[in-house]
Design an enzyme around this catalytic site. Sequence first.
Site, PDB file in Angstrom:
ATOM      1  N   HIS A  48     106.651   6.136   7.155  1.00 42.12           N
ATOM      2  CA  HIS A  48     107.357   4.849   7.110  1.00 42.12           C
ATOM      3  C   HIS A  48     106.791   4.049   5.941  1.00 42.12           C
ATOM      4  O   HIS A  48     105.613   4.203   5.588  1.00 42.12           O
ATOM      5  CB  HIS A  48     107.088   4.122   8.428  1.00 42.12           C
ATOM      6  CG  HIS A  48     107.907   2.893   8.664  1.00 42.12           C
ATOM      7  ND1 HIS A  48     107.559   1.668   8.163  1.00 42.12           N
ATOM      8  CD2 HIS A  48     109.054   2.709   9.345  1.00 42.12           C
ATOM      9  CE1 HIS A  48     108.458   0.773   8.541  1.00 42.12           C
ATOM     10  NE2 HIS A  48     109.376   1.378   9.258  1.00 42.12           N
ATOM     11  N   ASP A 101      99.518   6.598  12.571  1.00 44.51           N
ATOM     12  CA  ASP A 101     100.564   5.607  12.818  1.00 44.51           C
ATOM     13  C   ASP A 101     101.290   6.025  14.098  1.00 44.51           C
ATOM     14  O   ASP A 101     102.089   6.960  14.100  1.00 44.51           O
ATOM     15  CB  ASP A 101     101.515   5.584  11.611  1.00 44.51           C
ATOM     16  CG  ASP A 101     102.765   4.762  11.862  1.00 44.51           C
ATOM     17  OD1 ASP A 101     102.968   4.303  13.005  1.00 44.51           O
ATOM     18  OD2 ASP A 101     103.557   4.595  10.921  1.00 44.51           O
ATOM     19  N   GLN A 103     105.822   5.200  16.802  1.00 44.96           N
ATOM     20  CA  GLN A 103     106.879   5.890  17.548  1.00 44.96           C
ATOM     21  C   GLN A 103     106.336   6.802  18.639  1.00 44.96           C
ATOM     22  O   GLN A 103     107.091   7.240  19.502  1.00 44.96           O
ATOM     23  CB  GLN A 103     107.750   6.716  16.593  1.00 44.96           C
ATOM     24  CG  GLN A 103     108.506   5.919  15.555  1.00 44.96           C
ATOM     25  CD  GLN A 103     109.559   5.001  16.165  1.00 44.96           C
ATOM     26  OE1 GLN A 103     109.982   5.165  17.310  1.00 44.96           O
ATOM     27  NE2 GLN A 103     109.978   4.010  15.401  1.00 44.96           N
ATOM     28  N   LYS A 115     108.044  -1.549  20.411  1.00 38.07           N
ATOM     29  CA  LYS A 115     108.636  -0.207  20.496  1.00 38.07           C
ATOM     30  C   LYS A 115     108.296   0.457  21.823  1.00 38.07           C
ATOM     31  O   LYS A 115     108.730   1.558  22.110  1.00 38.07           O
ATOM     32  CB  LYS A 115     108.160   0.650  19.334  1.00 38.07           C
ATOM     33  CG  LYS A 115     108.505   0.030  17.978  1.00 38.07           C
ATOM     34  CD  LYS A 115     108.756   1.006  16.913  1.00 38.07           C
ATOM     35  CE  LYS A 115     108.743   0.348  15.544  1.00 38.07           C
ATOM     36  NZ  LYS A 115     110.069   0.214  14.970  1.00 38.07           N
ATOM     37  N   CYS A 159     113.641   2.864   6.559  1.00 37.04           N
ATOM     38  CA  CYS A 159     112.343   2.548   5.933  1.00 37.04           C
ATOM     39  C   CYS A 159     111.549   3.806   5.615  1.00 37.04           C
ATOM     40  O   CYS A 159     110.301   3.801   5.676  1.00 37.04           O
ATOM     41  CB  CYS A 159     111.495   1.608   6.801  1.00 37.04           C
ATOM     42  SG  CYS A 159     112.205  -0.012   6.969  1.00 37.04           S
TER      43      CYS A 159
HETATM   44  N1  PMP Z   1     105.625   3.235  11.531  1.00 35.64           N
HETATM   45  C1  PMP Z   1     106.711   3.805  12.050  1.00 35.64           C
HETATM   46  C2  PMP Z   1     106.760   5.301  12.207  1.00 35.64           C
HETATM   47  C3  PMP Z   1     107.785   3.009  12.453  1.00 35.64           C
HETATM   48  O1  PMP Z   1     108.869   3.585  12.985  1.00 35.64           O
HETATM   49  C4  PMP Z   1     107.698   1.613  12.293  1.00 35.64           C
HETATM   50  C5  PMP Z   1     108.852   0.713  12.687  1.00 35.64           C
HETATM   51  N2  PMP Z   1     110.107   1.216  12.436  1.00 35.64           N
HETATM   52  C6  PMP Z   1     106.542   1.075  11.752  1.00 35.64           C
HETATM   53  C7  PMP Z   1     105.516   1.913  11.382  1.00 35.64           C
HETATM   54  C8  PMP Z   1     106.370  -0.393  11.556  1.00 35.64           C
HETATM   55  O2  PMP Z   1     106.374  -1.051  12.785  1.00 35.64           O
HETATM   56  P1  PMP Z   1     106.474  -2.644  12.832  1.00 35.64           P
HETATM   57  O3  PMP Z   1     107.665  -3.021  11.992  1.00 35.64           O
HETATM   58  O4  PMP Z   1     106.673  -2.955  14.280  1.00 35.64           O
HETATM   59  O5  PMP Z   1     105.203  -3.180  12.291  1.00 35.64           O
END
Ligand code: PMP
Length: 443
Positions: free
Chosen positions: A160, A237, A240, A263, A401
């Site tokens: 991401h 990270d 998910q 999430k 993203c």
């Molecule tokens: N890492 C991953 C794999 C994600 O899917 C996301 C959110 N789509 C993020 C990081 C960032 O999360 P947040 O926007 O809640 O900080």
Amino acid sequence: MTPAQLGVRAGQTAPEWQETAREEDKRMRNGELNKRVNTFDVDAIRNDFPILKQCVHGRPLVYLDNAATTQKPQEVIDAIVRYYTETNANIHRGVHLLSEKATKEHEDARKIVKRFLNASSTQEIVFVRGCTEAINLVADSWGSENLGPGDEILVSNMEHHSNIVPWQLLCQRTGAVLKVIPIDDAGDLLMDEYQKLLGPRTKIVSVVHLSNALGTINPVREITRLAHEAGARVLIDGAQSVPHIPVDVQDIGCDFFAFSGHKIYGPTGIGVLYGKRELLEAMRPYQGGGDMISSVTFEETTYNALPYKFEAGTPNIEGAIALGTAIEYVERIGLEAIAAHERDVLEYGAQRLLETPGVTLIGTSRHKASILSFVLEGVHPHDVGTILDQEGVAIRTGHHCVQPVMKRYGIPATARVSLACYNTRGEIDALVAGLKKVVEIFS
Ligand code: PMP
């Protein structure tokens, strides 16, 4: 290479995601799990989520955008209302009853997170705004002191943007270099290439646990073991992964683990950074302000103990409390039961999607969960999403993203279905019926 060459196309058999030998998956794959999936009461669970009862465009809402954010069970909503109705006060500083109550609830939430991740101490649990802030904190606070010119940071091709850009910023500040672990056509990390990239200059490996674009579950224990052998630190990270698979940070062995509350059925604006205590102890504060200090004079400031050293200013108190409630909710259902149910819906979804002519699945790892990314021949994903919305079906379309993933597959965007514990096979049927309309409109 066209996407059709990379993914699984309509008419082909869905990958057999049931068959896997990975350590990470083993826990989810015993007889107990099958027993639980049979007793999983999805109707009762759906009943816990008031938002799911509504209609959009005159159709019952089919919410399949859970990787972007999950819906909230009533008890999480109630926790926020109860906090503001009965408890609201600033924490840590007050001597009055409400402040003590708010402080206790906030710290109780930290204990829940500690248990949930199996951290060894609540001192290792830092409340932050979300996964993004957690990664920025590590890149800034740990990275600035531990990296210099020529040092290397390893990320993967499926990260991401929030696990790419903070490291790029760090590279700009320090002269360190960002290196990328490639992935294969199915969306699996090339572990041989990873091992080749690991070297004496590697200072940190930062990889996603479960890819938000492909659904791949990465072998994080193995990744961590290899990184540690090379003397590098590891950040996982977990944005998910936490809503879908059991996580044990001590078992993984990682140095840092980041996730967001929203999430995993909790509120937005709250997230968690887990860090090994000795590392957090050695790190300088990320932000300065109230609560993160032990004493302040104009000449010198000493910092508070962990984890408060990293929690400057008034935190998202109700967010942390409601995150605790959300985690307890998930624990009550059981992550293994959730994983089994979602796997059933995922496999059914893959099969049904492939019945639609022109569909290509992107991300076909045998080690995957919750995500079905696809492209439909001759139709832009945004059109797919817009027409499905008219049918009451909410999916996400775009680059999610993860633009480097789109580049890897030679596509601008995908349509993405992402599952949560409340999704059903019936909702997949509604999705596929909607897709038939898309095909009709564009044929
Ligand atoms: N890492 C991953 C794999 C994600 O899917 C996301 C959110 N789509 C993020 C990081 C960032 O999360 P947040 O926007 O809640 O900080």
